[in-house]
Design an enzyme around this catalytic site. Sequence first.
Site, mmCIF file in Angstrom:
data_model
loop_
_atom_site.group_PDB
_atom_site.id
_atom_site.type_symbol
_atom_site.label_atom_id
_atom_site.label_comp_id
_atom_site.label_asym_id
_atom_site.label_seq_id
_atom_site.Cartn_x
_atom_site.Cartn_y
_atom_site.Cartn_z
ATOM 1 N N SER A 184 77.470 32.662 56.920
ATOM 2 C CA SER A 184 76.298 31.821 57.168
ATOM 3 C C SER A 184 76.382 30.575 56.291
ATOM 4 O O SER A 184 77.026 30.593 55.231
ATOM 5 C CB SER A 184 74.993 32.569 56.890
ATOM 6 O OG SER A 184 73.902 31.845 57.440
HETATM 7 C C1 SAM Z 1 75.416 27.675 60.621
HETATM 8 S S1 SAM Z 1 74.538 29.126 60.368
HETATM 9 C C2 SAM Z 1 72.909 28.707 60.870
HETATM 10 C C3 SAM Z 1 72.196 27.731 60.005
HETATM 11 C C4 SAM Z 1 70.699 27.778 60.155
HETATM 12 N N1 SAM Z 1 70.243 27.234 61.409
HETATM 13 C C5 SAM Z 1 70.025 27.140 58.976
HETATM 14 O O1 SAM Z 1 69.200 26.240 59.155
HETATM 15 O O2 SAM Z 1 70.320 27.565 57.864
HETATM 16 C C6 SAM Z 1 75.031 30.138 61.743
HETATM 17 C C7 SAM Z 1 74.261 31.415 61.836
HETATM 18 O O3 SAM Z 1 74.558 32.041 63.082
HETATM 19 C C8 SAM Z 1 74.391 33.407 62.868
HETATM 20 N N2 SAM Z 1 74.977 34.194 63.947
HETATM 21 C C9 SAM Z 1 76.272 34.518 64.145
HETATM 22 N N3 SAM Z 1 76.400 35.325 65.212
HETATM 23 C C10 SAM Z 1 75.142 35.516 65.701
HETATM 24 C C11 SAM Z 1 74.636 36.246 66.799
HETATM 25 N N4 SAM Z 1 75.425 36.988 67.594
HETATM 26 N N5 SAM Z 1 73.314 36.205 67.024
HETATM 27 C C12 SAM Z 1 72.487 35.480 66.219
HETATM 28 N N6 SAM Z 1 72.922 34.781 65.160
HETATM 29 C C13 SAM Z 1 74.233 34.785 64.898
HETATM 30 C C14 SAM Z 1 75.055 33.636 61.520
HETATM 31 O O4 SAM Z 1 74.664 34.869 60.947
HETATM 32 C C15 SAM Z 1 74.609 32.414 60.761
HETATM 33 O O5 SAM Z 1 73.492 32.678 59.973
#
Ligand code: SAM
Length: 387
Positions: free
Chosen positions: A91
């Site tokens: 993340s």
């Molecule tokens: C770049 S980060 C998001 C940043 C967030 N929007 C913020 O403001 O901090 C990407 C996120 O996508 C999540 N993610 C990955 N696979 C996922 C899934 N199958 N369903 C939902 N979230 C997912 C990760 O756990 C991670 O927290």
Amino acid sequence: MTSTSVNWQIRARRLAQQLADTGVLDDPAWRAAVESVPRHVFVPRFYVQQPDGEWSETAADSDAWLDAVYEDVPLVTALAETDNGARVTVSSSTKPALMLRMLRALQVRAGHRVLEIGSGTGYNAALLAHRFGDENVFTVDIGAALVDTARERLAELGYTPTLAVGDGRNGLPEHAPYDRVIATCSVPTVPWAWAEQVRHGGLVLVDVKRGAHAGNLVLLRREEDRLEGRFLPKWAGFMAIRDHDAAPPSKSSVGRVHPEDGERTSTPLDPAPWSAPVPWLLASAGLPRHLGFGHLGFTGDGPEWAVFTGDDGSWCAIRMQPDGHGEREVRQGGPVAIWGEFETVHGEWEALGRPGWDRLGLTVTADGQHRVWLDEPDGAHGWSLPT
Ligand SMILES: C[S@@+](CC[C@H](N)C(=O)[O-])C[C@H]1O[C@@H](n2cnc3c(N)ncnc32)[C@H](O)[C@@H]1O
């Protein structure tokens, strides 16, 4: 340091000014959100990868931490251990300029209900809740601990959007319909569940990626029977969607490649996938579904080979250094000639005048078909992505 004791407002205002100077923060309401929502509350620590591959942690109570949090940079906020013991990013807090570029592209209006896929730190949800109200913001993440901490931090600031743990591919049907869906992790294909949960005329903004660089953000409109729209002109890259609340299994088998065993050709093209993201996306129609990328054979001058591996056993290796005629040695093996396929599509793309993202769009239908098109959805040139 608590959120009230640190001197963050001056830094948040400086960040807002910087974003305004680059043209991504021309809306006074978004500017007010950037100036009002303390990013440091959502990023109490971040990680930086060192040249040896290890991660160092920078935590609250240091000026370096506070300065970085209000710079226009992405920050890695959570790591997890893979099956082979490596620690990888699961993340992060997205680069603010990219967040604002996406929020602007999403064209959210008062009263719209917004679903975010990938809650992460909760900062993006806070910006949305600040502008449009808690009752209009819904966010889901596959990481249970991430959702818990995001909820706590949001509540600490008085924001109470709806957060849920789950696989974002399913959307959040219990709160549908939405007017907007924004995904902050990349997907190889757009889940049809999002189309079902977004109102007709609503928008879905997502990074469609078939490999680390093969794809880009696309803004899709919900039509009667399809999602359809254009790629954003500027390239961006998000971490790939995960199947589980854990580190993704390593798909790369670069270390098992022996270039000397492969069939030999040569190429004038640069092997770096980021040098040609459009042709890599278009070529994905004929390539293995999962493509790993890495380097092999490190020498004093850097890596010797750029290597692509497919999940079907296909592979190719391209020498990093060209010879005196600008040609690089290519070796490839397995069922699909990865480099040969890429070079063919690259040639077609050049013949079309090297179109950029601004000329490309995507149509997704309920049967899962994904068609990338040039200029117009029903134009002469289209590429079907494997699903
Ligand atoms: C770049 S980060 C998001 C940043 C967030 N929007 C913020 O403001 O901090 C990407 C996120 O996508 C999540 N993610 C990955 N696979 C996922 C899934 N199958 N369903 C939902 N979230 C997912 C990760 O756990 C991670 O927290």
